[in-house]
Every structure is written in structure tokens, then in C-alpha cells.
Design a protein around this motif. Sequence first.
Motif, PDB file in Angstrom:
ATOM      1  N   GLU A  91       7.094   2.748   1.219  1.00 37.17           N
ATOM      2  CA  GLU A  91       6.642   2.717   0.080  1.00 37.17           C
ATOM      3  C   GLU A  91       5.819   3.851  -0.269  1.00 37.17           C
ATOM      4  O   GLU A  91       4.815   4.305   0.680  1.00 37.17           O
ATOM      5  CB  GLU A  91       5.860   1.369   0.098  1.00 37.17           C
ATOM      6  N   ASP A 138       2.625   4.695  12.365  1.00 36.38           N
ATOM      7  CA  ASP A 138       3.794   4.173  12.788  1.00 36.38           C
ATOM      8  C   ASP A 138       4.964   5.382  12.592  1.00 36.38           C
ATOM      9  O   ASP A 138       4.750   6.255  11.864  1.00 36.38           O
ATOM     10  CB  ASP A 138       4.579   3.223  11.653  1.00 36.38           C
ATOM     11  N   GLN A 194      -5.203   4.669  10.126  1.00 36.22           N
ATOM     12  CA  GLN A 194      -5.315   3.872   9.042  1.00 36.22           C
ATOM     13  C   GLN A 194      -5.831   2.712   9.231  1.00 36.22           C
ATOM     14  O   GLN A 194      -5.385   1.805  10.085  1.00 36.22           O
ATOM     15  CB  GLN A 194      -3.934   3.718   7.978  1.00 36.22           C
ATOM     16  N   ALA A 212       5.011  -4.325   3.126  1.00 38.01           N
ATOM     17  CA  ALA A 212       4.039  -3.093   3.372  1.00 38.01           C
ATOM     18  C   ALA A 212       4.500  -2.270   4.766  1.00 38.01           C
ATOM     19  O   ALA A 212       3.305  -1.802   5.251  1.00 38.01           O
ATOM     20  CB  ALA A 212       2.917  -3.325   3.169  1.00 38.01           C
ATOM     21  N   GLY A 213       5.726  -2.365   5.320  1.00 37.08           N
ATOM     22  CA  GLY A 213       5.971  -1.932   6.744  1.00 37.08           C
ATOM     23  C   GLY A 213       4.796  -2.597   7.437  1.00 37.08           C
ATOM     24  O   GLY A 213       4.435  -2.305   8.461  1.00 37.08           O
ATOM     25  N   THR A 265       3.571  -4.862  10.371  1.00 31.42           N
ATOM     26  CA  THR A 265       3.798  -5.699  11.650  1.00 31.42           C
ATOM     27  C   THR A 265       3.521  -7.163  11.967  1.00 31.42           C
ATOM     28  O   THR A 265       2.342  -7.441  11.152  1.00 31.42           O
ATOM     29  CB  THR A 265       3.260  -4.702  12.632  1.00 31.42           C
ATOM     30  N   ASN A 299       1.051  -1.138   0.113  1.00 21.46           N
ATOM     31  CA  ASN A 299      -0.142   0.003   0.009  1.00 21.46           C
ATOM     32  C   ASN A 299       0.883   1.254  -0.150  1.00 21.46           C
ATOM     33  O   ASN A 299       1.489   1.402   1.042  1.00 21.46           O
ATOM     34  CB  ASN A 299      -0.901   0.068   1.176  1.00 21.46           C
ATOM     35  N   ARG A 326      -2.443 -12.002  12.316  1.00 15.03           N
ATOM     36  CA  ARG A 326      -2.025 -12.169  10.947  1.00 15.03           C
ATOM     37  C   ARG A 326      -1.385 -13.360  10.670  1.00 15.03           C
ATOM     38  O   ARG A 326      -1.383 -13.977   9.565  1.00 15.03           O
ATOM     39  CB  ARG A 326      -0.989 -11.119  10.385  1.00 15.03           C
ATOM     40  N   THR A 376      -4.819  -1.158  10.552  1.00 15.68           N
ATOM     41  CA  THR A 376      -3.268  -1.348  10.950  1.00 15.68           C
ATOM     42  C   THR A 376      -3.155  -1.645  12.342  1.00 15.68           C
ATOM     43  O   THR A 376      -4.135  -1.637  13.190  1.00 15.68           O
ATOM     44  CB  THR A 376      -2.604   0.151  10.490  1.00 15.68           C
ATOM     45  N   THR A 377      -2.022  -1.821  12.852  1.00 18.72           N
ATOM     46  CA  THR A 377      -1.604  -1.766  14.328  1.00 18.72           C
ATOM     47  C   THR A 377      -1.967  -0.853  15.139  1.00 18.72           C
ATOM     48  O   THR A 377      -2.296  -0.761  16.231  1.00 18.72           O
ATOM     49  CB  THR A 377      -0.199  -2.337  14.680  1.00 18.72           C
TER      50      THR A 377
HETATM   51  N1  ARG Z   1       2.586  -1.166  10.808  1.00 21.74           N
HETATM   52  C1  ARG Z   1       1.225  -1.405  10.518  1.00 21.74           C
HETATM   53  C2  ARG Z   1       0.807  -2.407  10.368  1.00 21.74           C
HETATM   54  O1  ARG Z   1       1.525  -3.291   9.903  1.00 21.74           O
HETATM   55  C3  ARG Z   1       0.955  -0.181   9.411  1.00 21.74           C
HETATM   56  C4  ARG Z   1       1.516  -0.526   8.171  1.00 21.74           C
HETATM   57  C5  ARG Z   1       0.951   0.387   6.977  1.00 21.74           C
HETATM   58  N2  ARG Z   1       1.589   0.161   5.946  1.00 21.74           N
HETATM   59  C6  ARG Z   1       1.199   0.677   4.620  1.00 21.74           C
HETATM   60  N3  ARG Z   1       2.035   0.355   3.530  1.00 21.74           N
HETATM   61  N4  ARG Z   1       0.305   1.496   4.645  1.00 21.74           N
HETATM   62  O2  ARG Z   1      -0.354  -2.565  10.636  1.00 21.74           O
END
Ligand code: ARG
Length: 285
Positions: free
Chosen positions: A62, A201, A159, A112-113, A115, A55, A120, A162-163
Motif C-alpha cells: 500500500e 519486510d 517501523q 496492511a501487509g 503479519t 498505513n 494481535r 511492526t514485527t
Molecule cells: N508485516 C509487518 C507487521 O505486520 C509490517 C507491516 C507494515 N505495514 C504497513 N502498511 N506499514 O508488523
Amino acid sequence: MKRFKTLTAIVLASFMAFQMVGCGGSADQTTDENASAEESADVENSEDKLVWATNAEFEPYEYRDGGEIVGIDAEIADEIASRLGLEAEVADMNFDSIIPAVTSGKADIGIAGMTVTEDRLQNVNFSTPYINAGQAIIVPEDSDITGEDDLVGLTIGVQLGTTGDLYVTDNIADTTVERYTKGFEAVQALLQGKIDAVVIDGEPAKAFVKLNEGIKMCDDYLTVEEYAIAVSKDNEELLDQINSALADMEEDGTLTAIFDKYLGDGEDTDEAADSDEAAEETTAE
Ligand code: ARG
């Protein structure tokens, strides 16, 4: 290098505590992540490609620069693909579509960063974590909010899926949680005075604060988390290949070079989330 190495030394106790806390009210998120991946980019998977779902709303991991998707995860994906003799192809989609894309085989991996969480892990495998991170708080520049305790009862933007969403929903009392598809939309709402704070984050938080006047980041982080690559549970072989590529990339300095390019010299990164203070806060929950 330091960042990657710290992963094994990361305060695992507090990480586990966060995961356990996360389990409590996690039913919604599991549902989200099992939802259909219909928003997914239209990418054809084939043998010689490594399709990575992401994302691209998450600088510096990203994001779009012109038409191109760049950032730490984009470089990691390209590097892993090339080490596996494959061509990297990105599939940009909503964050909560990434795991469904991986489980359905529409994408080979999710970078995607993302976590690692217990929820998950019920749907996908995760590679060795490649960096640690934590949830940060963004507030208006003139705000008195300094940390988690001040968030009670407020309207907080996150968002979706997300975590940050999970943490605020499960741990901060009496909040109204506004869920946005993009982190940027949450920041816009903050700038327009529609919400009191954004939880997102740390590194993306820094990027948003840098790009927009009138907002600041609180010093305290809410969580300690690890980012890793999501792989289908049906593809243990790919997981092993990715883990050995990551180990090689750590060994030969490739990962450090990528982190340094986007995070500077490492002094001012999400490593702040490793601080005892953040660890204590997480454990205390
Ligand atoms: N680290 C958080 C998670 O895994 C947010 C990641 C959002 N990444 C993104 N590409 N929008 O939930």
C-alpha cells in the motif's frame, strides 16, 4: 497461485517458533495496539461500505501514487468489497493505530501487509493468510553486514510496532532500536548515516533499495511470516465472508493476477523467506 498455495505448505514449525519467540517480550506491542486510534483518518463507517484501515507507506502493498492509495492490499480490498456488494473506503493511519481502529469499529478490516502474530490474535481475528513474507535487512552499499549475526550491538531502524521492531528488540543482543513512524524515515536515517541498518519486510525493502542509491539488501531473511486481514472479533460473519472471497479469488486467479502485477513473475519475491535457510534461522532463535 503458487504464492497462495504455498501458505498451507509454509514451514509452519518455524512460523510457530517465531510466534513463540515473539510472545516473550511482547507486552509493549500489545499496549501499542490497544492505544487510541486518534491518528486514524476521519472516515465514516456505514452499512454499504467496507472501510479498510491501512498505513500507506509500504510499497508494493500500500502506497500513494499521486493522491491515490494503490498496491496489492488496495486491490485485494477493492476486490473483496466488490464481491461482498460493498464499496471499499480506505482509512490511512499510523500502523499501530490499525488494530485499535478495527477493534473499535472505526474500520471494518485492517489490510496492511499485516503479519499474523499471537499478540494481535488476542485483539482481532485474522483471515486465511494471503501471502508469506519475512523481515529483511537493508544496509549501506559498502557495509560488511551480511546477516543477523552481524547486527549484534548495532543501531537498527525499524517501523514502530511492526514485527521487524519486535524481532530486533527480542532477538538481537545489545542493539539500540530506533523506531520510526514510517519505514521511509528509517531508510532516510540510514542514508544519513544515523543508523547502521534497517529491518523491514522484504518487498518494501526491495522497493526502498530500488528507489534509493547507496543501499543494498542482505540475502538472508530473519523471519518467516504470513500476511492476513484483521477483522473484529465481534464480526465472525464478516470473517467468513472474507475467507470465502479470498478462496474464490485464489480459485479464479484474481490473487495471482494481483501479485503478478506488483511482484513480477514471482521469482523474485518474499518467497525467498520460505528458503530452508530463513526457516532454520528462525527456528534456531
Ligand atoms: N508485516 C509487518 C507487521 O505486520 C509490517 C507491516 C507494515 N505495514 C504497513 N502498511 N506499514 O508488523
